[in-house]
Design a protein around this motif. Sequence first.
Motif, PDB file in Angstrom:
ATOM      1  N   VAL A  52      42.032  39.463  35.599  1.00 18.26           N
ATOM      2  CA  VAL A  52      42.732  40.631  36.155  1.00 18.26           C
ATOM      3  C   VAL A  52      42.500  40.733  37.660  1.00 18.26           C
ATOM      4  O   VAL A  52      43.411  41.058  38.418  1.00 18.26           O
ATOM      5  N   LEU A  53      41.275  40.445  38.106  1.00 18.15           N
ATOM      6  CA  LEU A  53      40.978  40.578  39.533  1.00 18.15           C
ATOM      7  C   LEU A  53      41.404  39.370  40.356  1.00 18.15           C
ATOM      8  O   LEU A  53      41.927  39.515  41.464  1.00 18.15           O
ATOM      9  N   TYR A  54      41.151  38.161  39.846  1.00 22.80           N
ATOM     10  CA  TYR A  54      41.347  36.956  40.652  1.00 22.80           C
ATOM     11  C   TYR A  54      42.370  35.985  40.085  1.00 22.80           C
ATOM     12  O   TYR A  54      42.477  34.858  40.557  1.00 22.80           O
ATOM     13  N   GLY A  55      43.112  36.370  39.073  1.00 22.14           N
ATOM     14  CA  GLY A  55      44.098  35.485  38.460  1.00 22.14           C
ATOM     15  C   GLY A  55      45.274  35.212  39.376  1.00 22.14           C
ATOM     16  O   GLY A  55      45.290  35.572  40.551  1.00 22.14           O
ATOM     17  N   ARG A  56      46.299  34.601  38.802  1.00 20.78           N
ATOM     18  CA  ARG A  56      47.477  34.221  39.594  1.00 20.78           C
ATOM     19  C   ARG A  56      48.151  35.419  40.252  1.00 20.78           C
ATOM     20  O   ARG A  56      48.623  35.339  41.376  1.00 20.78           O
ATOM     21  N   SER A  57      48.213  36.526  39.553  1.00 21.99           N
ATOM     22  CA  SER A  57      48.749  37.758  40.152  1.00 21.99           C
ATOM     23  C   SER A  57      47.681  38.843  40.080  1.00 21.99           C
ATOM     24  O   SER A  57      47.958  39.986  39.729  1.00 21.99           O
ATOM     25  N   GLY A  58      46.455  38.475  40.452  1.00 11.47           N
ATOM     26  CA  GLY A  58      45.319  39.378  40.371  1.00 11.47           C
ATOM     27  C   GLY A  58      45.329  40.449  41.437  1.00 11.47           C
ATOM     28  O   GLY A  58      46.001  40.342  42.470  1.00 11.47           O
ATOM     29  N   ILE A  59      44.556  41.477  41.180  1.00 10.59           N
ATOM     30  CA  ILE A  59      44.482  42.617  42.096  1.00 10.59           C
ATOM     31  C   ILE A  59      43.892  42.200  43.434  1.00 10.59           C
ATOM     32  O   ILE A  59      44.391  42.583  44.492  1.00 10.59           O
ATOM     33  N   VAL A  60      42.843  41.403  43.417  1.00  4.68           N
ATOM     34  CA  VAL A  60      42.182  41.004  44.661  1.00  4.68           C
ATOM     35  C   VAL A  60      42.928  39.869  45.344  1.00  4.68           C
ATOM     36  O   VAL A  60      43.259  39.945  46.531  1.00  4.68           O
ATOM     37  N   THR A  61      43.196  38.781  44.607  1.00  2.00           N
ATOM     38  CA  THR A  61      43.795  37.611  45.255  1.00  2.00           C
ATOM     39  C   THR A  61      45.223  37.862  45.713  1.00  2.00           C
ATOM     40  O   THR A  61      45.562  37.628  46.866  1.00  2.00           O
ATOM     41  N   ASN A  62      46.054  38.343  44.820  1.00  2.00           N
ATOM     42  CA  ASN A  62      47.459  38.528  45.170  1.00  2.00           C
ATOM     43  C   ASN A  62      47.719  39.893  45.800  1.00  2.00           C
ATOM     44  O   ASN A  62      48.472  40.004  46.756  1.00  2.00           O
ATOM     45  N   GLY A  63      47.075  40.934  45.284  1.00  2.00           N
ATOM     46  CA  GLY A  63      47.332  42.285  45.772  1.00  2.00           C
ATOM     47  C   GLY A  63      46.764  42.546  47.154  1.00  2.00           C
ATOM     48  O   GLY A  63      47.463  43.026  48.046  1.00  2.00           O
ATOM     49  N   LEU A  64      45.489  42.254  47.373  1.00  2.00           N
ATOM     50  CA  LEU A  64      44.848  42.556  48.650  1.00  2.00           C
ATOM     51  C   LEU A  64      45.052  41.469  49.700  1.00  2.00           C
ATOM     52  O   LEU A  64      45.343  41.752  50.853  1.00  2.00           O
ATOM     53  N   PHE A  65      44.870  40.214  49.286  1.00  2.00           N
ATOM     54  CA  PHE A  65      44.886  39.124  50.266  1.00  2.00           C
ATOM     55  C   PHE A  65      46.170  38.297  50.247  1.00  2.00           C
ATOM     56  O   PHE A  65      46.378  37.480  51.137  1.00  2.00           O
ATOM     57  N   GLY A  66      46.987  38.449  49.237  1.00  2.00           N
ATOM     58  CA  GLY A  66      48.238  37.691  49.167  1.00  2.00           C
ATOM     59  C   GLY A  66      48.031  36.212  48.945  1.00  2.00           C
ATOM     60  O   GLY A  66      48.838  35.404  49.386  1.00  2.00           O
ATOM     61  N   LEU A  67      46.966  35.833  48.265  1.00  2.00           N
ATOM     62  CA  LEU A  67      46.662  34.425  48.034  1.00  2.00           C
ATOM     63  C   LEU A  67      47.259  33.942  46.726  1.00  2.00           C
ATOM     64  O   LEU A  67      47.419  34.700  45.776  1.00  2.00           O
ATOM     65  N   GLU A  68      47.557  32.694  46.658  1.00  2.00           N
ATOM     66  CA  GLU A  68      47.999  32.043  45.429  1.00  2.00           C
ATOM     67  C   GLU A  68      46.842  31.170  44.945  1.00  2.00           C
ATOM     68  O   GLU A  68      46.775  29.988  45.233  1.00  2.00           O
ATOM     69  N   TYR A  69      45.903  31.771  44.226  1.00  2.00           N
ATOM     70  CA  TYR A  69      44.717  31.052  43.773  1.00  2.00           C
ATOM     71  C   TYR A  69      44.738  30.932  42.259  1.00  2.00           C
ATOM     72  O   TYR A  69      45.044  31.886  41.554  1.00  2.00           O
ATOM     73  N   ASP A  70      44.414  29.752  41.761  1.00  2.00           N
ATOM     74  CA  ASP A  70      44.377  29.504  40.330  1.00  2.00           C
ATOM     75  C   ASP A  70      42.925  29.526  39.859  1.00  2.00           C
ATOM     76  O   ASP A  70      42.163  28.607  40.145  1.00  2.00           O
ATOM     77  N   ILE A  71      42.548  30.578  39.158  1.00  2.00           N
ATOM     78  CA  ILE A  71      41.179  30.756  38.702  1.00  2.00           C
ATOM     79  C   ILE A  71      40.900  29.933  37.444  1.00  2.00           C
ATOM     80  O   ILE A  71      39.744  29.718  37.084  1.00  2.00           O
ATOM     81  N   TYR A  72      41.928  29.451  36.796  1.00  2.00           N
ATOM     82  CA  TYR A  72      41.758  28.688  35.567  1.00  2.00           C
ATOM     83  C   TYR A  72      41.248  27.287  35.874  1.00  2.00           C
ATOM     84  O   TYR A  72      41.753  26.611  36.749  1.00  2.00           O
ATOM     85  N   GLY A  73      40.242  26.863  35.151  1.00  2.00           N
ATOM     86  CA  GLY A  73      39.691  25.529  35.341  1.00  2.00           C
ATOM     87  C   GLY A  73      38.199  25.572  35.584  1.00  2.00           C
ATOM     88  O   GLY A  73      37.504  26.543  35.245  1.00  2.00           O
ATOM     89  N   LEU A  74      37.682  24.515  36.187  1.00  2.00           N
ATOM     90  CA  LEU A  74      36.243  24.352  36.355  1.00  2.00           C
ATOM     91  C   LEU A  74      35.617  25.417  37.245  1.00  2.00           C
ATOM     92  O   LEU A  74      34.569  25.979  36.906  1.00  2.00           O
ATOM     93  N   ASP A  75      36.233  25.742  38.373  1.00  2.00           N
ATOM     94  CA  ASP A  75      35.621  26.708  39.285  1.00  2.00           C
ATOM     95  C   ASP A  75      35.578  28.113  38.688  1.00  2.00           C
ATOM     96  O   ASP A  75      34.574  28.810  38.772  1.00  2.00           O
ATOM     97  N   GLY A  76      36.643  28.547  38.070  1.00  2.00           N
ATOM     98  CA  GLY A  76      36.647  29.861  37.429  1.00  2.00           C
ATOM     99  C   GLY A  76      35.711  29.919  36.243  1.00  2.00           C
ATOM    100  O   GLY A  76      35.011  30.915  36.022  1.00  2.00           O
ATOM    101  N   LEU A  77      35.665  28.840  35.481  1.00  2.00           N
ATOM    102  CA  LEU A  77      34.771  28.786  34.322  1.00  2.00           C
ATOM    103  C   LEU A  77      33.311  28.799  34.756  1.00  2.00           C
ATOM    104  O   LEU A  77      32.484  29.493  34.148  1.00  2.00           O
TER     105      LEU A  77
END
Length: 179
Positions: A52-77
């Motif tokens: 919810v916070l850091y996902g593809r359309s997360g509150i922090v990544t997409n909402g605050l910073f406008g980033l396109e970050y993929d949390i799924y995978g090794l780093d998010g895990l």
Amino acid sequence: VGVLVGVCGTAVGFLFAFVQTRLDVPFKKVLHVIALVPIVSPPFAIATATIVLYGRSGIVTNGLFGLEYDIYGLDGLTFVLSVSFFPVAYLSLVGMMRALDPALEEAAMDMSAGRWRIFRTVQLPLLAPGLAAAVLLLFVEALADLANPLVLGGDYTVLASRAYLAVTGEFDTSSAAVY
């Protein structure tokens, strides 16, 4: 994943334990409660909150910073498992740090050793078995966790989820036994 979670989770647990036992900061009790919250939460709650916070359309990544970050995978895990399991390392290291004899540190101070040198030559060698135990414990916990890799793993496959998918998806119990 196990090695990364073991090292990262132990490092975070060590920082919390060091603040609890060695530093004079306000709100230590609140910090202690915050450190214990992941133990009482369900295994996938931290993964869901991270999405919810850091996902593809997360509150922090997409909402605050406008980033396109993929949390799924090794780093998010690695992040989620480290946050989920660091209280285990924290609790064991707090006990060890409180059990250290303060006379050893006072003797080193009497011999004009600085704080960094006391930490490096007195405290760290005494805590080495506890640090190794915490790393190994978090390593095993990361290998055994199933919920977080299923929720957040993405295309990154871990041992527990591979065995689970072999049984439920492929109906191959002999391969699951090998995993």
